[in-house]
Motif scaffolding. Structure first.
Motif, PDB file in Angstrom:
ATOM      1  N   LEU A 125       0.900  -1.060   0.066  1.00 32.11           N
ATOM      2  CA  LEU A 125       0.174   0.095   0.134  1.00 32.11           C
ATOM      3  C   LEU A 125       0.773   1.313   0.010  1.00 32.11           C
ATOM      4  N   ALA A 126       1.620   1.390   0.944  1.00 32.42           N
ATOM      5  CA  ALA A 126       2.854   2.550   0.980  1.00 32.42           C
ATOM      6  C   ALA A 126       3.321   2.837  -0.321  1.00 32.42           C
ATOM      7  N   GLU A 127       3.926   1.606  -0.879  1.00 29.44           N
ATOM      8  CA  GLU A 127       4.629   1.671  -2.182  1.00 29.44           C
ATOM      9  C   GLU A 127       3.801   2.140  -3.259  1.00 29.44           C
ATOM     10  N   TRP A 128       2.795   1.776  -3.397  1.00 30.27           N
ATOM     11  CA  TRP A 128       1.441   1.888  -4.144  1.00 30.27           C
ATOM     12  C   TRP A 128       1.331   3.449  -4.482  1.00 30.27           C
ATOM     13  N   VAL A 137       9.838   6.002  -2.644  1.00 27.76           N
ATOM     14  CA  VAL A 137       9.246   4.793  -1.981  1.00 27.76           C
ATOM     15  C   VAL A 137      10.008   4.695  -0.695  1.00 27.76           C
ATOM     16  N   PRO A 138       9.210   4.685   0.626  1.00 22.38           N
ATOM     17  CA  PRO A 138       9.952   4.632   1.866  1.00 22.38           C
ATOM     18  C   PRO A 138      10.607   3.413   1.955  1.00 22.38           C
ATOM     19  N   GLY A 139      12.069   3.388   2.491  1.00 20.46           N
ATOM     20  CA  GLY A 139      12.793   2.206   2.691  1.00 20.46           C
ATOM     21  C   GLY A 139      12.218   0.906   3.470  1.00 20.46           C
ATOM     22  N   PRO A 169      -2.318  -3.834  -8.102  1.00 24.63           N
ATOM     23  CA  PRO A 169      -1.000  -3.212  -8.392  1.00 24.63           C
ATOM     24  C   PRO A 169       0.400  -3.964  -8.383  1.00 24.63           C
ATOM     25  N   VAL A 170       1.231  -3.625  -9.091  1.00 23.60           N
ATOM     26  CA  VAL A 170       2.553  -4.407  -9.297  1.00 23.60           C
ATOM     27  C   VAL A 170       3.301  -4.368  -7.589  1.00 23.60           C
ATOM     28  N   SER A 171       2.849  -3.298  -6.812  1.00 22.37           N
ATOM     29  CA  SER A 171       3.666  -3.059  -5.368  1.00 22.37           C
ATOM     30  C   SER A 171       2.788  -4.196  -4.525  1.00 22.37           C
ATOM     31  N   PHE A 172       1.755  -4.504  -4.965  1.00 20.43           N
ATOM     32  CA  PHE A 172       0.989  -5.857  -4.092  1.00 20.43           C
ATOM     33  C   PHE A 172       1.676  -6.922  -4.649  1.00 20.43           C
ATOM     34  N   GLN A 173       1.902  -7.259  -6.031  1.00 23.13           N
ATOM     35  CA  GLN A 173       1.974  -8.510  -6.544  1.00 23.13           C
ATOM     36  C   GLN A 173       3.328  -9.067  -6.199  1.00 23.13           C
TER      37      GLN A 173
END
Length: 187
Positions: A125-128, A137-139, A169-173
């Motif tokens: 979620l945070a990355e998305w 994107v947070p580390g 979304p790719v960040s979740f996948q």
């Protein structure tokens, strides 16, 4: 602030004099042109014969830290839909707020939820959210504990899994979490 002054029956000048501030300061606060410090606000409110109370409560839509805290409670109640609904509210709030607030909403690493699936979900979620708004994107999202070894469909309905997979979304996948983006955008 105007309501506090009106309830006290004081004019701008009388309230300002009692609080030890300039009348222009009270006026600017009432107009939303000045953000007072807590101490100044306390002085003005007390001069109006009232007490300032600051109430601090967990808010799942304030940040991923608040959402993580809420997920712990939802997990205890075996509620899978609550965290998704709350994440959608957080995403909506994120999209409509200013860049500095957005940064605060996703920068701090949330505590572990007690369920690695939801920990991966939070990172996704945070990355998305960051990618959607061209933010770094947070580390913390890249930590090994934020990736699953086996895929997880948030929905329990097998008939929905193809739809979830196709719309994740790719960040979740990339973390093994499958949840259609519509679940996070339609509130």
């Amino acid at each position: 602030m105007r309501g506090v002054r009106a309830d006290s029956g004081l004019s701008v000048r009388a309230l300002a004099d009692a609080a030890g501030v300039a009348a222009s300061t009270v006026h600017r606060i009432e107009q939303g042109e000045l953000q007072p410090t807590v101490d100044m606000l306390r002085r003005i409110v007390e001069a109006a014969g009232m007490r300032l109370r600051i109430d601090v409560r967990p808010d799942y839509s304030a940040s991923v830290v608040g959402l993580a805290r809420s997920i712990v409670s939802d997990n205890a109640a075996e509620d899978r839909t609550g965290p998704v609904r709350k994440a959608a509210e957080l995403a909506h709030r994120f999209r409509v707020t200013d860049p500095e607030t957005r940064r605060r909403m996703i920068t701090a690493a949330p505590p572990a939820t007690g369920d690695p699936r939801w920990d991966a979900f939070l990172a996704g979620l945070a990355e998305w959210l960051a990618v959607q708004t061209d933010m770094p994107v947070p580390g913390w999202t890249r930590h090994d504990s934020r990736y699953l070894r086996r895929g997880w469909w948030v929905t329990r309905m097998p008939s929905m899994r193809a739809w979830e997979y196709a719309g994740s979304p790719v960040s979740f996948q990339s973390r093994g979490v499958y949840l259609h983006r519509d679940s996070l955008t339609n509130i």
